[in-house]
Design a protein around this motif. Structure first.
Motif, short mmCIF file in Angstrom:
data_model
loop_
_atom_site.label_atom_id
_atom_site.label_comp_id
_atom_site.label_asym_id
_atom_site.label_seq_id
_atom_site.Cartn_x
_atom_site.Cartn_y
_atom_site.Cartn_z
N MET A 89 0.85 -1.20 0.00
CA MET A 89 0.00 0.00 0.00
C MET A 89 0.88 1.24 0.00
O MET A 89 1.88 1.31 0.69
CB MET A 89 -0.90 0.01 1.24
CG MET A 89 -1.81 1.23 1.28
SD MET A 89 -2.82 1.22 2.77
CE MET A 89 -3.79 -0.24 2.44
N ASP B 240 -10.86 7.69 -1.24
CA ASP B 240 -9.74 7.31 -0.39
C ASP B 240 -9.92 7.79 1.05
O ASP B 240 -9.46 7.13 1.98
CB ASP B 240 -8.44 7.88 -0.95
CG ASP B 240 -7.23 7.41 -0.17
OD1 ASP B 240 -6.83 6.24 -0.34
OD2 ASP B 240 -6.69 8.20 0.63
N LEU C 200 -7.73 1.57 1.52
CA LEU C 200 -7.31 0.78 0.37
C LEU C 200 -6.11 1.47 -0.28
O LEU C 200 -5.88 2.66 -0.06
CB LEU C 200 -8.45 0.65 -0.65
CG LEU C 200 -9.64 -0.24 -0.27
CD1 LEU C 200 -10.75 -0.11 -1.31
CD2 LEU C 200 -9.21 -1.70 -0.15
N SER C 201 -5.41 0.74 -1.11
CA SER C 201 -4.25 1.32 -1.79
C SER C 201 -4.69 2.31 -2.85
O SER C 201 -5.85 2.31 -3.30
CB SER C 201 -3.42 0.21 -2.43
OG SER C 201 -4.13 -0.35 -3.53
N GLU C 202 -3.75 3.15 -3.27
CA GLU C 202 -4.04 4.11 -4.34
C GLU C 202 -4.49 3.39 -5.60
O GLU C 202 -5.42 3.85 -6.29
CB GLU C 202 -2.80 4.95 -4.65
CG GLU C 202 -2.59 6.13 -3.74
CD GLU C 202 -1.51 7.06 -4.30
OE1 GLU C 202 -1.46 7.25 -5.53
OE2 GLU C 202 -0.72 7.57 -3.50
N ALA C 203 -3.85 2.27 -5.91
CA ALA C 203 -4.19 1.53 -7.13
C ALA C 203 -5.61 0.97 -7.05
O ALA C 203 -6.36 0.99 -8.03
CB ALA C 203 -3.18 0.40 -7.36
N ASP C 204 -5.99 0.47 -5.86
CA ASP C 204 -7.35 -0.04 -5.68
C ASP C 204 -8.37 1.08 -5.88
O ASP C 204 -9.39 0.91 -6.57
CB ASP C 204 -7.52 -0.63 -4.28
CG ASP C 204 -6.83 -1.98 -4.12
OD1 ASP C 204 -6.47 -2.57 -5.16
OD2 ASP C 204 -6.67 -2.43 -2.97
N GLU D 273 -11.98 -8.08 -0.36
CA GLU D 273 -10.74 -8.13 -1.14
C GLU D 273 -10.02 -9.46 -0.99
O GLU D 273 -9.18 -9.81 -1.84
CB GLU D 273 -9.82 -6.97 -0.75
CG GLU D 273 -9.32 -7.00 0.68
CD GLU D 273 -8.35 -5.84 0.93
OE1 GLU D 273 -7.83 -5.30 -0.06
OE2 GLU D 273 -8.12 -5.51 2.10
N ARG E 82 -9.98 -11.80 -3.98
CA ARG E 82 -9.20 -11.55 -5.18
C ARG E 82 -8.51 -12.86 -5.64
O ARG E 82 -8.28 -13.77 -4.84
CB ARG E 82 -8.10 -10.53 -4.91
CG ARG E 82 -8.57 -9.15 -4.58
CD ARG E 82 -7.38 -8.23 -4.69
NE ARG E 82 -7.47 -7.12 -3.75
CZ ARG E 82 -7.01 -5.91 -4.01
NH1 ARG E 82 -6.42 -5.66 -5.15
NH2 ARG E 82 -7.11 -4.95 -3.13
N ALA F 18 -2.24 -8.10 -8.03
CA ALA F 18 -1.60 -6.90 -7.50
C ALA F 18 -2.66 -5.90 -7.07
O ALA F 18 -3.85 -6.04 -7.37
CB ALA F 18 -0.68 -6.30 -8.55
N ASP F 19 -2.19 -4.86 -6.34
CA ASP F 19 -3.10 -3.79 -5.98
C ASP F 19 -3.73 -3.20 -7.24
O ASP F 19 -3.04 -3.00 -8.25
CB ASP F 19 -2.36 -2.68 -5.23
CG ASP F 19 -2.04 -3.06 -3.79
OD1 ASP F 19 -2.56 -4.10 -3.34
OD2 ASP F 19 -1.29 -2.33 -3.13
N GLY F 20 -5.01 -2.94 -7.17
CA GLY F 20 -5.71 -2.37 -8.32
C GLY F 20 -6.28 -3.42 -9.25
O GLY F 20 -7.02 -3.09 -10.18
#
Length: 345
Positions: A1, A253, A258-262, A297, A300, A305-307
């Motif tokens: 993250m 956000d 969650l991550s930026e990519a998510d 999540e 998955r 990967a993230d996103g």
């Protein structure tokens, strides 16, 4: 993250800290303040709220958001009532509350619906007080008189105009237009008439600090009433549309971990669905979907990967979020919506 502390963003004028427990603490305090304010109202106390009680938490400030809010507060300083117009889920209510809180004046909240009439706005008689009075002025003679005194209770509009508060009237266009006739004299003549109340105080002089912000959805939405031109002519209309992609990412956000990519994937999917579907897909839908994906999540695909979310998972989550918009329609419509979401994803 990604490390949140490295992002150049602002939430309510401050950089987001990586420690989200502090943010949760602030939310909890504001929620307690809101509950206390609601309890006072239910106990018959004033509907007035302190500005800090109504300020949205979290409230994301980007240049685009600040620009719209500055227009609202500017018109309020010019002593103009403001009508925020736009699609559902685009952030009108948060903007209205943030602008009201920034004034530093007490805030009165009112939610429109079919049940709102003139009495719900200005007040009504709430029963009466009955008591007996003995007259023994003449020795040996007793005269007893029964007196009934009606008790009047002011409702939100009366309290707001008297105290110089900021009235935030949410979903204004869902109320019957006839209920709003009293607003004409408020905005035009600076006087509120209280129909049904007798005596010299039947009217209230509007406090010079009284301001009003009303919100409404575009006229094509179900349950929306077209208001009278004479009243709408007293407002300035500020159109609020869906935010740009960067702002939507910031907003989502600020609500989830969650991550930026998510977050980027969720917002891009939301904006694609907004273009492809006939139902309204607002920023609120993106927030709800993100909260769901934060829980699901674990579903998955291994090694993703993230996103990267499984297409079926994204379809299921957005279907759950958007299905209530076609509640009551047939199974064919439900299946058609799922197909459209799956194709967009």
């Amino acid at each position: 993250m990604a490390d949140d502390s490295s992002r150049k963003r602002k939430v309510r004028g401050r950089k987001i800290r990586s420690d989200r427990s502090g943010k949760e603490g602030r939310r909890a305090k504001k929620e307690l303040a809101r509950k206390a304010s609601k309890a006072r109202s239910q106990n018959g106390d004033s509907p007035l709220s302190d500005p800090e009680e109504v300020e949205p938490e979290p409230f994301v400030e980007t240049d685009a958001v600040t620009s719209v809010r500055n227009r609202i507060t500017g018109w309020l300083r010019a002593d103009q009532p403001v009508h925020l117009i736009g699609p559902t889920g685009c952030g009108k209510t948060a903007l209205a509350l943030s602008a009201a809180a920034e004034r530093g004046r007490p805030v009165v909240w009112l939610n429109g619906d079919e049940a709102v009439d003139t009495a719900a706005l200005v007040g009504d008689h709430a029963g009466g007080e009955r008591y007996k009075e003995d007259d023994r002025f003449v020795s040996g003679v007793s005269k007893q008189t029964e007196i009934v005194r009606e008790r009047w209770v002011d409702n939100p509009l009366s309290v707001a105009v008297r105290e110089g508060a900021t009235l935030v009237y949410n979903e204004f266009s869902r109320s019957d237009p006839s209920a709003h006739n009293v607003l004409l004299s408020v905005f035009e003549e600076g006087v509120l008439e209280r129909p049904g109340k007798r005596g010299e105080d039947r009217s209230i002089d509007v406090h010079p600090e009284f301001r009003a912000i009303v919100t409404s959805n575009d006229v094509e939405y179900a349950g929306v009433h077209e208001q009278q031109d004479a009243l709408l002519d007293r407002f300035v209309g500020v159109h609020v549309d869906y935010h740009d992609e960067t702002t939507e990412r910031e907003i989502v956000d600020s609500h989830v971990d969650l991550s930026e990519a998510d977050v980027e994937t969720i917002v891009k999917t939301t904006r694609t669905l907004r273009e492809d579907l006939e139902v309204v897909v607002g920023t609120r839908a993106a927030i709800t979907a993100a909260k769901g994906l934060a829980v699901f999540e674990d579903a998955r695909q291994n090694g993703a990967a993230d996103g990267e979310f499984d297409d079926d998972l994204l379809t299921d989550v957005f279907m759950d979020v958007l299905a209530p918009k076609i509640a009551g329609e047939g199974p064919d419509d439900i299946e058609a919506l799922r197909t459209q979401i799956a194709e967009s994803v």
